[in-house]
Design a protein around this motif. Structure first.
Motif, short mmCIF file in Angstrom:
data_model
loop_
_atom_site.label_atom_id
_atom_site.label_comp_id
_atom_site.label_asym_id
_atom_site.label_seq_id
_atom_site.Cartn_x
_atom_site.Cartn_y
_atom_site.Cartn_z
N VAL A 112 -1.70 6.50 2.36
CA VAL A 112 -2.07 6.96 1.06
C VAL A 112 -2.41 8.47 0.87
CG1 VAL A 112 -3.85 6.70 -0.84
CG2 VAL A 112 -2.90 4.62 0.17
N ILE A 125 1.63 -1.00 0.86
CA ILE A 125 0.47 -0.12 1.24
C ILE A 125 -0.96 -0.95 0.56
CG2 ILE A 125 -0.63 1.88 0.07
CD1 ILE A 125 1.77 3.50 0.50
N ASN A 126 -1.65 -1.15 1.51
CA ASN A 126 -2.78 -1.79 0.87
C ASN A 126 -3.70 -1.36 0.18
OD1 ASN A 126 -4.99 -3.68 0.51
ND2 ASN A 126 -4.87 -4.46 2.63
N GLY A 169 2.58 3.53 6.83
CA GLY A 169 1.65 2.32 7.04
C GLY A 169 2.40 1.26 7.64
N HIS A 179 -3.18 2.11 6.51
CA HIS A 179 -2.90 2.17 4.96
C HIS A 179 -3.63 3.47 4.35
CE1 HIS A 179 -0.83 -1.79 4.78
NE2 HIS A 179 -1.90 -2.05 5.79
N LEU A 224 -7.14 -1.36 7.97
CA LEU A 224 -6.70 -0.43 6.93
C LEU A 224 -6.48 0.92 7.43
CD1 LEU A 224 -8.98 -1.58 3.83
CD2 LEU A 224 -6.61 -1.92 4.18
N GLN A 240 2.24 -4.29 -5.39
CA GLN A 240 1.34 -4.31 -4.16
C GLN A 240 -0.04 -5.13 -4.20
OE1 GLN A 240 2.76 -2.75 -1.24
NE2 GLN A 240 4.39 -2.64 -2.96
#
Length: 478
Positions: free
Chosen positions: A395, A255-256, A65, A391, A388, A247
């Motif tokens: 994930v 990583i959001n 990301g 991210h 996003l 985070q």
């Protein structure tokens, strides 16, 4: 105005490279016994060729990301391919284990950059209503390449040497690089995200520790009792907990975690992870059962698993188109029901089961997976706002690696446990017929475990609904 991209050429270059990378990952697995003889190494050492690959991916994926924001699409693409080409070249020339191990790490770095780049690029260049079909082609690569690996690898080893697995791959990577350099454009805005060293360290120890621990648990005689396994999993989990807390309180996280605020993304993620767990468990147990339980050769085993995996790959783009038209629910729920039914049948397989029956079950299983994977994944990512995307893909890709390692380890533990229990009650535990029966008992337990996962999946899937992409998200993509 939305920018026009040569979407077909971009997709082709990414898919060629992705295919070759995934192919060599599994083609080498079939050469393990061969490599142990050639390099005079133990099974535990040879296993590092896979563990090292997965470990590198587990460490790199969470960083993807960040990398997607720091570098242009072309820079990342070129970097990933140079790493893949150099790694494949070194592997083709490798004359000892250390050289091959180094090559595998380079290959894993290439794949670790390429996979997130592929997902992110598709999210940017395709509008939501056409994404299903494009993601379907990615599904074709992710499923079909690892499936052809063992069959083609088995053929190459039978008539040539294991080096040819890599010689075979090299020209395709070079072609992919050429097509990419000609047509691939920079599709994302480069920003200068703040690099937080502590996050990188925590994520590396966290994901690395968990993947390493579970990979180790699945291979040694000591298994879960080994100090190395326990320590690395505990250290990994503690580091992950600290990583998550860090985070949450950062303005510009690596990583959001806001991706988890989108319910359809979470449902999609759970579907993808359950598929990954079922596939990893059955991909490792079925060949063992077929070779030890029913006494079939490596090559025949590879051929038996090919129709299901090939059909899964071929169906993925079709499923993607159906998803674009009808949404996820009518694909995902029936898909999971099919998977659960096939796994229920698998809990009754024995050395007496016919080849045709096992092939048919495997085809059913892979068709069911095709109906779940891409629709759930695409629907989930569609709910995220464009900022996003990096991210969300980071994930998803990271957790797939983690669950892959966990799935393999748990499957092998259940298999060993079942075999041990059977042999303890046997009058002649060293006879070939009894060993075949023991591996059958162990395999049936693994299929029962995956069937329970599939049934839980059916329940979660009932909550899936089509995501309507908001006009705000559409505008920010234009």
């Amino acid at each position: 105005m939305k920018k026009q991209y040569n979407t077909r050429a971009i997709l082709v270059s990414l898919l060629i490279c992705g295919f070759v990378g995934m192919f060599s990952e599994t083609a080498l697995n079939i050469a393990m016994t061969n490599l142990m003889e050639v390099f005079r190494i133990s099974a535990a050492t040879a296993q590092w060729l896979t563990t090292g690959f997965l470990l590198t991916l587990g460490i790199l994926m969470p960083l993807s990301g960040l990398l997607l924001q720091m570098f242009t699409t072309r820079q990342l693409f070129t970097g990933s391919l140079i790493s893949l080409i150099v790694g494949t070249g070194i592997a083709a020339l490798a004359f000892n284990f250390e050289m091959l191990m180094f090559a595998r790490v380079l290959q894993a770095v290439g794949m670790g950059l390429l996979l997130p780049l592929m997902f992110n690029t598709i999210l940017v260049i395709y509008p939501p209503e056409k994404r299903g079909a494009a993601m379907g082609f990615v599904g074709l690569v992710i499923m079909f390449a690892p499936a052809t690996g063992p069959t083609v690898g088995g053929l190459l080893i039978e008539y040539l040497t294991w080096h040819y697995i890599f010689w075979f791959s090299l020209p395709f990577l070079v072609i992919g690089l050429g097509v990419g350099l000609k047509y691939l454009e920079n599709v994302t805005e480069v920003s200068k995200p703040r690099i937080d060293l502590l996050s990188i360290v925590l994520s590396t120890i966290g994901f690395g520790g968990v993947v390493f621990g579970f990979s180790k648990a699945g291979e040694g005689a000591e298994g879960w009792g080994s100090m190395v396994v326990v320590t690395s999993i505990v250290v990994g989990l503690v580091a992950l907990l600290l990583f998550i807390l860090r985070q949450k309180f950062m303005n510009d996280p690596m990583i959001n975690l806001n991706v988890f605020k989108h319910p359809m993304y979470v449902v999609g993620l759970l579907m993808v992870l359950s598929c990954m767990l079922i596939i990893m468990a059955s991909m490792i147990i079925l060949p063992m059962f077929l070779q030890t339980g029913t006494g079939l050769s490596v090559f025949i085993t590879g051929l038996m698993l090919l129709p299901g995996s090939a059909l899964n790959g071929i169906l993925s783009p079709q499923v993607g188109r159906l998803f674009d038209r009808y949404g996820p629910k009518w694909l995902v729920v029936p898909g999971l029901v099919i998977v659960a039914i096939m796994l229920w049948f698998f809990t009754n397989v024995s050395p007496a089961s016919s080849v045709a029956f096992i092939v048919a079950l495997h085809i059913g299983l892979m068709v069911g997976i095709a109906m779940i994977w891409m629709p759930a994944q695409t629907n989930g990512l569609n709910q995220l706002p464009p900022e996003l995307y990096p991210h969300g893909t980071a994930v998803m890709n990271t957790l797939q690696q983690v669950i892959g390692a966990i799935g393999t380890a748990v499957a092998i533990s259940i298999l060993s446990g079942g075999m041990e229990k059977y042999l303890n009650g046997s009058a002649a535990p060293s006879e070939q017929a009894e060993i075949a029966n023991a591996i059958t008992a162990g395999s049936q337990n693994v299929f029962l475990f995956t069937m329970i996962i599939a049934v839980i999946g059916v329940v979660i899937a009932l909550f899936i609904r089509r995501v309507v992409v908001s006009s705000k998200a559409m505008n920010s993509m234009h």
